[in-house]
Design a protein around this motif. Structure first.
Motif, mmCIF file in Angstrom:
data_model
loop_
_atom_site.group_PDB
_atom_site.id
_atom_site.type_symbol
_atom_site.label_atom_id
_atom_site.label_comp_id
_atom_site.label_asym_id
_atom_site.label_seq_id
_atom_site.Cartn_x
_atom_site.Cartn_y
_atom_site.Cartn_z
ATOM 1 N N VAL A 140 13.296 -12.485 11.690
ATOM 2 C CA VAL A 140 14.311 -11.433 11.665
ATOM 3 C C VAL A 140 14.617 -11.010 13.097
ATOM 4 C CG1 VAL A 140 14.905 -9.153 10.793
ATOM 5 C CG2 VAL A 140 13.472 -10.684 9.413
ATOM 6 N N VAL A 172 17.349 -14.324 9.837
ATOM 7 C CA VAL A 172 17.996 -13.091 9.398
ATOM 8 C C VAL A 172 18.348 -12.230 10.613
ATOM 9 C CG1 VAL A 172 17.693 -10.994 8.008
ATOM 10 C CG2 VAL A 172 16.634 -13.152 7.279
ATOM 11 N N LEU A 176 14.620 -8.854 1.749
ATOM 12 C CA LEU A 176 13.970 -10.151 1.922
ATOM 13 C C LEU A 176 13.001 -10.477 0.791
ATOM 14 C CD1 LEU A 176 13.279 -9.867 5.744
ATOM 15 C CD2 LEU A 176 14.876 -11.443 4.650
#
Length: 221
Positions: A6, A111, A160
C-alpha cells in the motif's frame, strides 16, 4: 507474508513539488516558494480540520492552501491561474524509480491509499504510467477521516480484507508512517529528504531513500 503493498501518493509516488514548474510560469522567481508554502499549508489545514472536526475534502483544502501561499508571497491569484494550478495538481510527476519498481512488484496486490479526494487522486493516477499497475485506490475521503487517524487506516484494512500484519504501508511522510505503524501495519518509511528519525516510541520496520529497495524487503518477508 505480505499480501498487499500500500502506497501513499503525494510525496511517495508523486512529486508534489513538480507543480512548481507551473507556479514559476505564472509567478516567475516566486514559483518555488509558492510550491513549498502550498504543500506546507495543505498539510497544516487537513491536520487542523481533523482536530477541530470541521472536515473539508482534500481538493478544497488544496485550493485554500494555494490561496494562502499566494497571499504569503505577495501575488494575486486570478480565477484562471487558480484553475490552471489546480489542474496541474492532477498531473504531478512520478518519482524517477516508481514505474520500474511497481513493474517488479506485479505479483503483489498494489494499492494507493491517499488523503486525496477521489476527484484528485483518481485523475492523477489515471493520467500516469502506473495506472495499469494499481489494483485499488482508497481515499480517506470515503469516510471523512484523514490519515493519520486510526479510523483512516482501519478503512483501508477493511477495503483490503487482510490482517494488519499482511499489509506493507509505504509513505515518505513521517506522520503517515507513525500512524500506520501505530495501527498495526508493517511500514517502510521512504525517506526521500534524508530526514532524521522522529523522537517517538513508534518506529518503522524499514527506512529507505526511495522505493527501489522495497522489492528486496518484500522478498525477505
Amino acid at each position: 507474508m505480505i499480501k498487499a503493498l500500500v502506497f501513499d501518493a503525494y510525496g511517495t509516488l508523486f512529486d508534489v513539488h513538480s507543480v512548481g514548474k507551473e507556479c514559476n510560469k505564472i509567478f516567475p522567481t516566486k514559483g518555488d516558494a509558492i510550491s513549498q508554502s502550498w504543500r506546507k499549508k495543505q498539510l497544516e489545514y487537513f491536520f487542523l480540520r481533523q482536530l477541530i472536526q470541521r472536515y473539508k475534502p482534500f481538493n478544497e483544502i488544496t485550493k485554500d492552501a494555494l490561496h494562502y501561499a499566494c497571499k504569503e508571497n505577495g501575488v494575486e491569484l486570478s480565477n484562471e491561474d487558480e484553475e490552471h494550478l489546480m489542474e496541474a495538481y492532477l498531473k504531478l510527476d512520478l518519482f524517477e524509480e516508481v514505474e520500474a519498481v511497481l513493474d517488479q512488484l506485479s505479483n503483489k496486490k498494489l494499492v494507493v491509499f491517499s488523503n486525496g479526494s477521489k476527484n484528485m487522486i483518481d485523475p492523477l493516477i489515471e493520467q500516469s504510467s502506473i495506472r495499469s499497475s494499481i489494483d485499488l485506490v482508497i481515499s480517506a475521503d470515503e469516510i471523512k477521516q484523514y490519515k493519520p487517524t486510526p479510523a483512516a487506516y482501519n478503512h483501508a484494512q477493511e477495503q483490503l480484507n487482510l490482517k494488519r500484519e499482511e499489509i506493507l504501508f509505504m509513505s515518505s511522510n513521517p506522520w503517515d508512517i507513525t500512524g500506520a505503524k501505530s495501527f498495526g501495519f508493517r511500514t517502510a518509511w521512504i525517506n526521500r529528504k534524508e530526514l532524521v528519525s522522529e523522537e517517538l516510541d513508534i518506529q518503522p520496520d524499514a527506512i529507505y531513500g526511495d522505493l527501489s529497495e522495497i522489492s528486496e524487503w518484500v522478498e525477505e518477508t
